[in-house]
Design an enzyme around this catalytic site. Sequence first.
Site, PDB file in Angstrom:
ATOM      1  N   LEU A   6      10.080  20.901 -19.665  1.00  0.00           N
ATOM      2  CA  LEU A   6       8.738  20.368 -19.923  1.00  0.00           C
ATOM      3  C   LEU A   6       8.728  19.451 -21.140  1.00  0.00           C
ATOM      4  O   LEU A   6       7.868  18.586 -21.262  1.00  0.00           O
ATOM      5  CB  LEU A   6       7.740  21.512 -20.139  1.00  0.00           C
ATOM      6  CG  LEU A   6       7.467  22.415 -18.936  1.00  0.00           C
ATOM      7  CD1 LEU A   6       6.562  23.575 -19.343  1.00  0.00           C
ATOM      8  CD2 LEU A   6       6.834  21.618 -17.805  1.00  0.00           C
ATOM      9  N   GLY A   7       9.661  19.662 -22.052  1.00  0.00           N
ATOM     10  CA  GLY A   7       9.704  18.826 -23.251  1.00  0.00           C
ATOM     11  C   GLY A   7      10.638  19.424 -24.284  1.00  0.00           C
ATOM     12  O   GLY A   7      11.149  20.530 -24.119  1.00  0.00           O
ATOM     13  N   SER A   8      10.849  18.675 -25.351  1.00  0.00           N
ATOM     14  CA  SER A   8      11.688  19.168 -26.437  1.00  0.00           C
ATOM     15  C   SER A   8      11.169  18.614 -27.751  1.00  0.00           C
ATOM     16  O   SER A   8      10.474  17.606 -27.788  1.00  0.00           O
ATOM     17  CB  SER A   8      13.148  18.766 -26.223  1.00  0.00           C
ATOM     18  OG  SER A   8      13.260  17.362 -26.197  1.00  0.00           O
ATOM     19  N   ASP A  11       0.118  22.930 -38.179  1.00  0.00           N
ATOM     20  CA  ASP A  11       0.585  21.754 -37.430  1.00  0.00           C
ATOM     21  C   ASP A  11      -0.386  21.455 -36.292  1.00  0.00           C
ATOM     22  O   ASP A  11       0.028  21.128 -35.181  1.00  0.00           O
ATOM     23  CB  ASP A  11       1.998  21.974 -36.887  1.00  0.00           C
ATOM     24  CG  ASP A  11       2.652  20.669 -36.419  1.00  0.00           C
ATOM     25  OD1 ASP A  11       2.237  19.586 -36.906  1.00  0.00           O
ATOM     26  OD2 ASP A  11       3.554  20.726 -35.570  1.00  0.00           O
TER      27      ASP A  11
END
EC number: 2.7.11.1
Length: 200
Positions: free
Chosen positions: A8-10, A143
């Site tokens: 899905l992402g990094s 964040d």
Amino acid sequence: QLCLLQPLGSGGFGSVYKATYHGATVAVKQVKNSSKNRLASRQSFWAELNVARLQHNNVVRVVAASTCAPASQNSLGTIVMEYVGNITLHHVIYGTGDVWRQSEDDEGGCGRKALSMEETVCYSCDIMTGLAFLHSQGIVHLDLKPANIFITEQGVCKIGDFGCSQKLEEGLSQSPHVCQQGGTYTHRAPELLKGERVTA
């Protein structure tokens, strides 16, 4: 029990995959064991678990976690979370990856619809409700940005990616040097930018 399906992402501290866990669709984050900054990798992994026992409609839920990893993988640990999709508020605002928001009669000339007032209010309420809950539990995210707000198919916003979060001691705030100064500089809390204490 756990079967990775697709990436899905990094990010800086690891990779996220769509997976199945005991037959349910989940998201799996593998925190990489960075040779450059091992302490930061460990802090990120344990920070993700600040919300492990919490359940709230506007916070991505942690299902399970493990520090066991195959020897072939450079992974510090694995975190199994509820799967909320891959659409974030960043996608919606900036028109990237938001297939379900495409419009032929777009208002901005970019092939996408602007957020309606109703969506803006709903998203804002979801985010504030999630933040209020986290703060009531003594957790500061550190964040919070559009890329860390996930939007479900039902249009519910959920706060995710707690790799920079801190659990404050009850009734206390922490000085900025105690907190890992991670997170995205352009989205950092004003009190951190001014060198003040972190409060919930």
